[in-house]
Design an enzyme around this catalytic site. Structure first.
Site, short mmCIF file in Angstrom:
data_model
loop_
_atom_site.label_atom_id
_atom_site.label_comp_id
_atom_site.label_asym_id
_atom_site.label_seq_id
_atom_site.Cartn_x
_atom_site.Cartn_y
_atom_site.Cartn_z
N ASP A 135 0.85 -1.20 0.00
CA ASP A 135 0.00 0.00 0.00
C ASP A 135 0.88 1.25 0.00
O ASP A 135 0.39 2.38 -0.08
CB ASP A 135 -1.02 0.00 1.15
CG ASP A 135 -0.39 -0.05 2.52
OD1 ASP A 135 0.84 -0.11 2.62
OD2 ASP A 135 -1.16 -0.04 3.52
N SER A 136 2.23 1.05 0.03
CA SER A 136 3.15 2.16 -0.19
C SER A 136 2.90 2.78 -1.56
O SER A 136 3.40 3.87 -1.85
CB SER A 136 4.61 1.68 -0.10
OG SER A 136 4.81 0.59 -0.97
N ASP A 166 -0.79 -6.27 -0.35
CA ASP A 166 -1.18 -5.67 0.93
C ASP A 166 -2.68 -5.60 1.08
O ASP A 166 -3.39 -5.27 0.12
CB ASP A 166 -0.65 -4.23 0.98
CG ASP A 166 0.38 -4.03 2.07
OD1 ASP A 166 0.37 -4.80 3.06
OD2 ASP A 166 1.22 -3.12 1.91
N LYS A 186 -0.76 -9.55 2.81
CA LYS A 186 -0.03 -9.03 3.98
C LYS A 186 -0.96 -8.13 4.80
O LYS A 186 -1.67 -7.29 4.23
CB LYS A 186 1.21 -8.25 3.51
CG LYS A 186 1.97 -7.59 4.66
CD LYS A 186 3.32 -7.08 4.24
CE LYS A 186 3.32 -5.70 3.61
NZ LYS A 186 2.81 -4.61 4.46
N GLU A 198 -1.03 -5.59 8.36
CA GLU A 198 -0.33 -4.95 9.48
C GLU A 198 -1.11 -5.32 10.73
O GLU A 198 -2.30 -5.01 10.83
CB GLU A 198 -0.34 -3.43 9.27
CG GLU A 198 0.48 -3.01 8.07
CD GLU A 198 0.51 -1.51 7.86
OE1 GLU A 198 0.07 -0.75 8.76
OE2 GLU A 198 0.96 -1.08 6.79
N GLU A 237 9.08 -4.32 10.44
CA GLU A 237 9.43 -2.97 9.97
C GLU A 237 9.91 -2.11 11.14
O GLU A 237 9.22 -1.99 12.17
CB GLU A 237 8.23 -2.31 9.28
CG GLU A 237 8.54 -0.88 8.82
CD GLU A 237 7.61 -0.30 7.78
OE1 GLU A 237 6.72 -1.03 7.26
OE2 GLU A 237 7.78 0.89 7.47
O1 KIV Z 1 3.50 -1.07 1.70
C1 KIV Z 1 4.66 -1.49 1.60
O2 KIV Z 1 5.34 -1.34 0.57
C2 KIV Z 1 5.23 -2.18 2.74
C3 KIV Z 1 6.70 -2.42 2.74
C4 KIV Z 1 7.46 -1.17 2.88
C5 KIV Z 1 7.08 -3.44 3.73
O3 KIV Z 1 4.53 -2.50 3.64
#
Ligand code: KIV
Length: 268
Positions: A46-47, A85, A115, A117, A184
């Protein structure tokens, strides 16, 4: 598809002491390059909110946007494992919704794991997604979706109490069925202890060199992101300079009628 890296291959890599290289990807062109060069795992993070959409935080990123970018990455990928994510509010409301949304990332996007969080509240969510047949990457430590409760993007697990909590959370993640733990911005000592405690692989970003693998944001590592960059980033290239030099040359050649030359033009 025969040399496709599965989530189980990541565990096998840990077992034989082979480090895992993960990088974020958001489109087919970059995914193809990363796949061909041998990246083990692509993360549709989600970056993308920060590096593609120009947002301050990842909070506004939607599930449909992650699905769209995961589709693009899937089209460019043959070998690398693809993890996507779960964005803010796609798994927080209820376990049913989390399973449904994880399923959309796999069915519509082509993700091979998802993924999340997490904190202790999400252990049952990990278990439910795992039981539905979807591998889970459990993201601990600095969780950018919780930026407002964490009071900024800060190193996590510094105090004795937080160290213990994160170690416990990693163990609970593994017990709940997570296939990978992503750490992280945590002290290297804590990441080492978690890595040695778990059977599943750990992947670190700002978590030192003892994790089973590392992840970086593609724009950061290639020098496309604006500086300053976080301490944990290593810049391996200067794509920003390549683009600005190339475009400056193009502008000057257009202005002085050097481009297009005969070679770039059609005769009859
Ligand atoms: O969203 C993302 O790219 C991430 C990584 C930086 C681990 O969670």
């Amino acid at each position: 598809m025969s040399n496709k890296i599965r989530i189980t291959d990541l565990k096998a890599m840990k077992d034989r002491g082979e480090k895992i290289a993960m990088i974020t990807a958001y489109d087919a062109t970059i995914a193809r390059i990363l796949d061909e060069v041998g990246v083990d795992c692509l993360l549709v993070g989600d970056s993308l909110g920060n590096v593609v959409q120009g947002l301050e935080t990842t909070l506004p990123v939607t599930l449909d946007e992650i699905i769209y970018h995961t589709k693009l990455v899937s089209r460019g990928t043959r070998r690398s494992h693809i993890s996507a994510d779960m964005p803010f509010m796609s798994y927080q409301v209820s376990i049913d919704e989390a399973v449904r949304n994880a399923g959309r990332l796999v069915k519509e996007g082509g993700a091979e794991s998802v993924k999340l969080e997490i904190n202790e509240k999400y252990i049952d969510t990990i278990n439910a997604i795992f039981k539905s047949g979807i591998p889970v990457v459990s993201h601990l430590g600095l969780c950018p979706q919780s930026v407002h409760v964490m009071g900024g993007y800060k190193l996590q697990g510094k105090s004795k109490e937080d160290h213990k909590k994160l170690l416990q959370l990693a163990v609970l993640s593994e017990k709940a069925g997570a296939s990978v733990v992503l750490l992280e911005s945590v002290p290297s000592k804590l990441a080492k202890e978690i890595t040695e405690t778990l059977k599943i692989p750990t992947i670190g970003i700002g978590a030192g060199s003892d994790c089973d693998g590392q992840v970086l944001v593609i724009n950061d590592l290639c020098g496309l992101s604006e500086e300053p960059l976080p301490k944990f980033v290593k810049k391996y290239g200067d794509i920003r300079k390549v683009i600005s030099d190339s475009v400056s040359s193009y502008i000057s050649e257009v202005k002085s009628s050097i481009f297009p030359s005969k070679e770039n033009s059609y005769d009859n």
